[in-house]
Design a protein around this motif. Structure first.
Motif, PDB file in Angstrom:
ATOM      1  N   ARG A 121       0.829  -1.206   0.000  1.00  0.00           N
ATOM      2  CA  ARG A 121       0.000   0.000   0.000  1.00  0.00           C
ATOM      3  C   ARG A 121       0.872   1.269   0.000  1.00  0.00           C
ATOM      4  NH1 ARG A 121      -2.982   1.193   4.126  1.00  0.00           N
ATOM      5  NH2 ARG A 121      -4.400   2.407   2.822  1.00  0.00           N
ATOM      6  N   GLN A 122       1.998   1.196  -0.672  1.00  0.00           N
ATOM      7  CA  GLN A 122       2.930   2.317  -0.725  1.00  0.00           C
ATOM      8  C   GLN A 122       2.246   3.603  -1.188  1.00  0.00           C
ATOM      9  OE1 GLN A 122       6.209   1.575  -3.342  1.00  0.00           O
ATOM     10  NE2 GLN A 122       7.290   3.469  -2.844  1.00  0.00           N
ATOM     11  N   GLU A 123       2.502   4.680  -0.461  1.00  0.00           N
ATOM     12  CA  GLU A 123       1.984   6.028  -0.732  1.00  0.00           C
ATOM     13  C   GLU A 123       0.480   6.176  -0.451  1.00  0.00           C
ATOM     14  OE1 GLU A 123       4.094   8.335  -1.123  1.00  0.00           O
ATOM     15  OE2 GLU A 123       5.773   6.945  -1.344  1.00  0.00           O
ATOM     16  N   GLU A 124      -0.151   5.169   0.089  1.00  0.00           N
ATOM     17  CA  GLU A 124      -1.557   5.295   0.481  1.00  0.00           C
ATOM     18  C   GLU A 124      -1.645   5.791   1.920  1.00  0.00           C
ATOM     19  OE1 GLU A 124      -4.038   1.939  -0.316  1.00  0.00           O
ATOM     20  OE2 GLU A 124      -3.003   1.447  -2.187  1.00  0.00           O
ATOM     21  N   PRO A 125      -2.766   6.405   2.297  1.00  0.00           N
ATOM     22  CA  PRO A 125      -2.906   6.911   3.667  1.00  0.00           C
ATOM     23  C   PRO A 125      -2.875   5.785   4.689  1.00  0.00           C
ATOM     24  CG  PRO A 125      -4.575   7.857   2.214  1.00  0.00           C
ATOM     25  CD  PRO A 125      -3.926   6.747   1.456  1.00  0.00           C
ATOM     26  N   CYS A 126      -2.277   6.068   5.834  1.00  0.00           N
ATOM     27  CA  CYS A 126      -2.275   5.107   6.937  1.00  0.00           C
ATOM     28  C   CYS A 126      -3.698   4.949   7.457  1.00  0.00           C
ATOM     29  CB  CYS A 126      -1.355   5.603   8.052  1.00  0.00           C
ATOM     30  SG  CYS A 126      -1.291   4.505   9.494  1.00  0.00           S
ATOM     31  N   VAL A 127      -4.059   3.703   7.811  1.00  0.00           N
ATOM     32  CA  VAL A 127      -5.424   3.434   8.271  1.00  0.00           C
ATOM     33  C   VAL A 127      -5.572   3.588   9.785  1.00  0.00           C
ATOM     34  CG1 VAL A 127      -5.878   1.875   6.341  1.00  0.00           C
ATOM     35  CG2 VAL A 127      -4.998   0.948   8.502  1.00  0.00           C
ATOM     36  N   THR A 128      -4.487   3.861  10.496  1.00  0.00           N
ATOM     37  CA  THR A 128      -4.583   4.078  11.931  1.00  0.00           C
ATOM     38  C   THR A 128      -5.423   5.327  12.206  1.00  0.00           C
ATOM     39  OG1 THR A 128      -2.416   3.065  12.338  1.00  0.00           O
ATOM     40  CG2 THR A 128      -3.296   4.513  14.055  1.00  0.00           C
ATOM     41  N   PRO A 129      -6.472   5.219  13.002  1.00  0.00           N
ATOM     42  CA  PRO A 129      -7.315   6.397  13.280  1.00  0.00           C
ATOM     43  C   PRO A 129      -6.497   7.581  13.776  1.00  0.00           C
ATOM     44  CG  PRO A 129      -8.348   4.414  14.126  1.00  0.00           C
ATOM     45  CD  PRO A 129      -6.975   4.013  13.688  1.00  0.00           C
ATOM     46  N   GLY A 130      -6.699   8.727  13.131  1.00  0.00           N
ATOM     47  CA  GLY A 130      -6.026   9.949  13.541  1.00  0.00           C
ATOM     48  C   GLY A 130      -4.607  10.101  13.049  1.00  0.00           C
ATOM     49  N   CYS A 131      -4.075   9.092  12.358  1.00  0.00           N
ATOM     50  CA  CYS A 131      -2.691   9.182  11.876  1.00  0.00           C
ATOM     51  C   CYS A 131      -2.659   9.917  10.536  1.00  0.00           C
ATOM     52  CB  CYS A 131      -2.070   7.799  11.710  1.00  0.00           C
ATOM     53  SG  CYS A 131      -0.370   7.852  11.075  1.00  0.00           S
ATOM     54  N   PRO A 132      -1.822  10.943  10.390  1.00  0.00           N
ATOM     55  CA  PRO A 132      -1.744  11.693   9.136  1.00  0.00           C
ATOM     56  C   PRO A 132      -0.741  11.114   8.145  1.00  0.00           C
ATOM     57  CG  PRO A 132      -0.379  12.762  10.766  1.00  0.00           C
ATOM     58  CD  PRO A 132      -0.990  11.560  11.449  1.00  0.00           C
ATOM     59  N   GLY A 133      -0.101  10.003   8.512  1.00  0.00           N
ATOM     60  CA  GLY A 133       0.989   9.473   7.706  1.00  0.00           C
ATOM     61  C   GLY A 133       0.551   8.723   6.464  1.00  0.00           C
TER      62      GLY A 133
END
Length: 296
Positions: free
Chosen positions: A264-276
């Motif tokens: 999932r390179q360059e996709e948004p992190c799915v951790t709630p609240g994580c902006p990474g």
């Protein structure tokens, strides 16, 4: 290469057809796969009853009567196909489409069963898989099994055990988890997934998760639980599949839709609240997917 959940899915798919069946005929369509077949392979296997199918790490074990076991590794492209009156399919869901091209059907088990005859066909276009023979009573001495760590599905895997193995190690955490002498059968995909769930960086030193007194930190306790959970979920989902792949009952493995970081390179992190966003790096020649923002 198929990982532990995929091999376990294959085992569960084959078991209803092979366990209790007699191998009436074994057909080898070539003299070798990755390695040559054992001397007298056909003669030793034909006529024996399959007592059980089991698994050690990423190896499928076909336990035969008379203290003999076929040790099978699927390599990068190997798969088993079932031909029976009740069903025809390919057990297991893999990261790449398995072949049904009969030109690559290298081994055929012709089974005599109480229900109806069946054929189990091993197909392997790239021929990186192999089949060996070993005494069932001496499997622990088989070279690939000697020194293997505990299974990630068993009760022997604990935070205390990992603390003992990780103590003072400067080795990157991901590399330590891929060491089969520490944990048997844990592969690249599920290490990436477990590390993301535990919010641990794959580049972090393994020894940093161990207290000065040798006891595991809470982060290592959480990682141990996440390893167990991600493997259990993958097995329950029928193995991972990045492309459609038919299992024995015609259903598909959909665990790939729950991947948090892998591929999932360059996709948004799915951790709630994580902006990474998910990054990819290379460690020991393998791709590592992780979120630098929430994995520390």
């Amino acid at each position: 290469m198929p990982e532990l959940p995929e091999v376990e899915t294959v085992r569960r798919g084959l078991a209803p057809y092979m366990e209790g069946a007699r191998i009436g005929r074994l057909v080898l369509n070539r003299p070798d796969l990755r390695f040559a077949f054992p001397d007298g392979f056909v003669e030793q296997v034909e006529g024996r009853t399959v007592e059980a199918l089991s698994r050690r790490a990423k190896y499928l074990l076909i336990n035969l009567e008379g203290d003999l076991t076929i040790i099978s590794h699927l390599g990068m492209s190997g798969s088993f196909r079932i031909q029976a009156e009740s069903n025809e399919g390919t057990p297991g869901a893999f990261h790449q489409q398995r072949s049904k091209d009969q030109a690559h059907d290298h081994v055929v088990f012709e089974l005599t069963r109480a229900e109806a005859p069946a054929r189990i066909i091993y197909n392997d276009p790239r021929r990186f898989g192999f089949m060996h023979l070993a005494p069932t009573s001496g499997l622990d001495a088989y070279p690939a099994f000697a020194g293997l760590g505990p299974e990630p599905t068993g009760n022997f895997l604990s935070a205390d055990y990992l603390a003992q193995r990780f103590a003072s190690r400067k080795q990157p955490l991901k590399s330590a988890l891929l060491d089969q002498k520490i944990i048997a059968g844990l592969g690249n995909i599920y290490v990436c997934e477990a590390l993301h769930r535990a919010h641990l960086s794959p580049e972090r030193a393994a020894g940093s998760l161990v207290r000065a007194n040798g006891k595991p930190q809470k982060s290592l306790e959480q990682l141990t639980e996440d390893i167990r959970m991600v493997i259990a979920e993958a097995i329950e989902a029928g193995g991972s599949s990045l492309r459609d792949h038919i299992q024995t009952d015609g259903s598909l493995g959909y665990f790939q839709h729950r991947f948090r970081v892998y591929d999932r390179q360059e996709e948004p992190c799915v951790t709630p609240g994580c902006p990474g966003t998910i990054h990819r790096i290379t460690q020991s020649g393998r791709s590592t997917f992780f979120c630098p923002a929430c994995q520390k």
